[in-house]
Motif scaffolding. Structure first.
Motif, short mmCIF file in Angstrom:
data_model
loop_
_atom_site.label_atom_id
_atom_site.label_comp_id
_atom_site.label_asym_id
_atom_site.label_seq_id
_atom_site.Cartn_x
_atom_site.Cartn_y
_atom_site.Cartn_z
N UNK B 189 32.09 36.55 36.62
CA UNK B 189 32.20 36.97 37.85
C UNK B 189 31.67 38.09 38.25
N UNK B 190 31.94 38.53 39.43
CA UNK B 190 31.40 39.92 39.90
C UNK B 190 30.04 40.04 40.89
N UNK B 191 30.30 40.52 42.21
CA UNK B 191 29.48 40.56 43.23
C UNK B 191 28.71 41.86 43.23
N UNK B 192 27.26 41.84 43.63
CA UNK B 192 26.52 42.94 44.02
C UNK B 192 27.24 43.63 45.26
N UNK B 193 27.82 42.78 45.84
CA UNK B 193 28.46 43.43 47.28
C UNK B 193 29.21 44.65 47.20
N UNK B 194 30.00 44.93 45.70
CA UNK B 194 30.91 45.76 45.40
C UNK B 194 30.18 46.92 45.12
N UNK B 195 29.06 47.10 45.07
CA UNK B 195 28.31 48.44 44.67
C UNK B 195 28.97 49.42 45.69
N UNK B 196 29.24 50.62 45.30
CA UNK B 196 29.50 51.74 46.14
C UNK B 196 30.92 51.67 46.15
N UNK B 197 31.74 50.59 45.66
CA UNK B 197 33.29 50.83 45.54
C UNK B 197 33.74 50.77 44.21
N UNK B 198 35.01 50.83 44.18
CA UNK B 198 35.75 51.00 42.97
C UNK B 198 35.47 49.63 41.85
N UNK B 199 35.25 48.79 42.83
CA UNK B 199 35.22 47.41 42.11
C UNK B 199 34.01 47.25 41.17
N UNK B 200 33.00 48.20 41.40
CA UNK B 200 31.55 48.19 40.48
C UNK B 200 32.17 48.47 39.17
N UNK B 201 32.80 49.52 38.92
CA UNK B 201 32.97 49.79 37.27
C UNK B 201 34.30 48.72 37.00
N UNK B 202 34.89 48.23 38.13
CA UNK B 202 35.74 47.28 37.58
C UNK B 202 35.24 45.90 36.65
#
Lengths: 455, 455
Positions: B189-202
């Motif tokens: 899982x993991x969306x590119x939509x998260x880039x720029x937020x803390x979820x990218x490194x999550x």
């Protein structure tokens, strides 16, 4: 584009228990009770033993009950294990429009959560309703395209439901709820390829655990996307080939998806239920035995063969994905409970012999809850049964008494009759309890816990 | 169809450290060292504080080190937190063909694991190489279609790498390794939509944690699909629109993907590196200051604008997704380390003023590691720089000395110079250590741990 995620988050944050109609709450209680019975009943399955054995050394403090078992663990692992239990028999509830099993991801998360963070029955039931609303609306927006790709929608949509429900109990503000949904969404996962293996029930368990994690992180302002549902690289575009966002944003608080929830009389995928129902009815009407039957021809909805077309299941779990085994068991035992999906039953030569005389044809003219059964007997009769709506469907729902009987069948063997009775009574009262976690404690297996201590 | 998953699993189970060429091992050590520096350096980021705050009450026993920090936790949460740390600065390694950051999911999992289950340096380095091999081959099979849909491939492929590496250390048999890959895949899982937020490194953190969970479950014979990669409802069909399974099954043990790993000189997405490199070179050659510059025109690969086209970043994290901010910082500071992506720098009026004079045009004639910079000065000069291969690319790799300088820059401020030196020396020797977990203990923040105890 409309701010789909924010509209949903705003609703979740602002919604009040007193705005939910009484009939909706009643159905929520029935859903919860059905889930609870499945979770306690499923706790004896080997899937739980293996998961517990694998993860025990890494679990946190004994904060929350693992239903039906002796151990306690941290609330995240309790959510995982209770979520697995509740789905391992494939006996839990079904939102028919999406084939989501809605209670598992949500109830597993909030019941564990309630043991760490006091929650009233009123708030618990409300969070449960909102969690189910969230996952089913998101499911509605992408079903069937999302499912057709190969996603196990109970896992992929369920994680949003768990995040919404725990987020409600954590009193997240609007921005935090947006993030909770987004952190949940970026963990959305689970392939239909896993059906027939221990990983199928792992999906709602992980959805409960990951959704709760999302809400906990959001509470600490762990940032995420503002548009996880609608963004071009968000859930509905990445994980589906079609989508309708109105399903998420329209009529919030006016109608409730939990009102459309259904409960299974049989311990297997719902698409086989009409076939089992039809075979059980023929068996009982004509007093049939296996040796009386020359052939069984089923005319079924196409999804039946797609999902449950296993001709030669080798295990109980695989048997649940075999309309052939299920029809044979229905004739021989007049039932399709957990016992009829035991490994030994699936491998029984007598069952296999009858199973091999079952055939099934997909028809576009048959609805999902419909079947036509054509059975020929050794003495030359042709017996037919048309089931327009299987038992357990919205048109022929299980009564409260049916649900109680199902609960007792699942829970009595695990907790014993007295504890089962007490738990059942509590479940009916869930919305009125001062402390919802009373249910969790009553669902612990005291005898097993004592055994473990004695070792 | 070929048994793709089984072929890979069989290779993983049978592979021996002595069959890996020395040059491959050397690159693996460089990859590990680079990862370790990033993980210790990233540990001070707020993302870690928030994740720790959210999850601490539910963590297990203090089995494993959280690098650069004072606390210890269970190995699954240590894998999560170290995975977040190692990617939070966007400063870790890159497998250029797939844009996977390969070390994070794998090293975070096995270093934590090694603190619970003794692992020699030889076995550790071998498991690391195999984990990277697994995730990059799976990435190769579906890139770029999979990435184009919107999947953050470091998370989606990384979870397989973590499962393979931990599975190797657990000495899984072939069937268990097949299941480990499958249990990993169904969590992908993991969306590119998260880039720029803390979820990218999550994402890499969760990939490490979930992949380890998959291997632990498989060790207990938690069953799953036999064909997670190739099945019609498995990873490569569900999560990609195109796939080439030969990338997974051909040449196993003959060539190694870790040989193609690269390391970043700049603390941001690799696609901006040519632009930064070009601007730094112009600045240094001509002694430029912000006030000398009228305009900067960049001719870049189309992916630069797609991934890093943020015109007006508001935070340091967003700055990493802004080629405009990055070019301005390169001119003003002659660098693009973590300091140049501080919130204060991104919001500095002087930086903003220069940023607003940067423009970028996508060109199909420019490669991913190439840029053409055209800078006009206030005194009317037009300065041009063509960078054919950015520093850090395979053609212009960072030297061991470059890697050491980068490590020191990241680790000295967190652990102090003496501990940083000791850790650096250990990292070069990882393949020869009797006990690989020595590295983890040396990466703990002793001062912070003492502070925590004193509270």
């Amino acid at each position: 584009m409309t701010e789909v995620t924010r509209i949903l988050a705003r609703y979740l944050v602002q919604a009040k228990p007193e705005d939910v109609p009484a009939a909706v709450k009643r159905e929520a209680v029935r859903s919860f009770l059905n889930w609870l019975g499945c979770a306690v009943g499923g706790s004896v399955h080997q899937t739980l033993d293996r998961a517990t054995e694998a993860l025990r050394p890494f679990m946190g403090a004994g904060q929350a009950t693992v239903l039906g078992r002796g151990e306690k663990t941290d609330i995240l692992n309790a959510a995982l294990l209770n979520g697995i239990s509740s789905h391992v028999f494939d006996f839990d509830d079904t939102h028919l429009r999406t084939i989501i099993h809605p209670a598992g991801p949500v109830a597993s998360a909030i019941l564990a959560f309630a043991e760490h963070h006091p929650v009233s029955g009123t708030d618990f039931l409300h969070a449960f309703i909102l969690g189910v609303e969230t996952e089913c609306r998101i499911g509605n927006a992408v079903y069937p395209a999302h499912y057709d790709i190969g996603w196990h929608i109970t896992g992929t949509a369920g994680v949003f439901g768990a995040a919404a429900a725990v987020g409600k109990l954590l009193k997240l503000d609007e921005q935090q709820m947006v993030w909770a949904l987004a952190i949940a969404g970026t963990q959305s996962s689970g392939f239909r390829e896993m059906f027939g293996t221990m990983c199928k029930s792992f999906h709602p368990g992980r959805a409960a655990q990951n959704g709760m994690t999302a809400a906990l992180l959001a509470k600490q302002n762990f940032t995420s996307s503002d548009r996880v549902l609608e963004a071009p690289r968000g859930f509905a575009h990445v994980m589906s080939t079609a989508r309708n966002f109105d399903e998420i944003t329209q009529g919030l608080g006016e109608h409730f998806e939990i009102s459309l929830n259904t409960y299974k009389p049989f311990a297997c995928g719902i698409v086989i239920h009409p076939a089992i129902d039809g075979c059980v009815q023929l068996r009982n009407e004509y007093g049939l035995k296996a040796e009386d039957v020359t052939s069984i021809e089923l005319e079924v909805h196409p999804l039946v063969l797609e999902l449950t077309g296993k001709k030669t299941p080798r295990t109980g779990l695989e048997g649940k994905f075999s309309v052939y085994h299920s029809a044979a068991a229905a004739i021989i035992y007049g039932a399709a409970g957990e016992g009829e999906y035991d490994d030994d039953v699936v491998r029984d030569p007598k069952v296999i012999a009858l199973r091999d005389r079952v055939s099934a044809t997909a028809s576009q003219n048959i609805h999902e809850d419909e079947v036509r059964v054509r059975l020929t007997t050794t003495d030359g009769r042709v017996l037919e049964k048309h089931v327009a709506h299987a038992i357990g469907s919205l048109e022929r729902p299980m009564s409260n008494a049916d649900l109680e009987a199902k609960f007792r069948g699942l829970v009595d063997p695990v907790l014993g009759q007295a504890s089962s009775t007490a738990l059942l009574e509590l479940a009916w009262k869930i919305g009125d309890l001062a402390d919802a976690s009373e249910i969790a404690r009553a669902g612990a297996n005291v005898a097993k816990a004592r055994q473990a201590e004695a070792v």
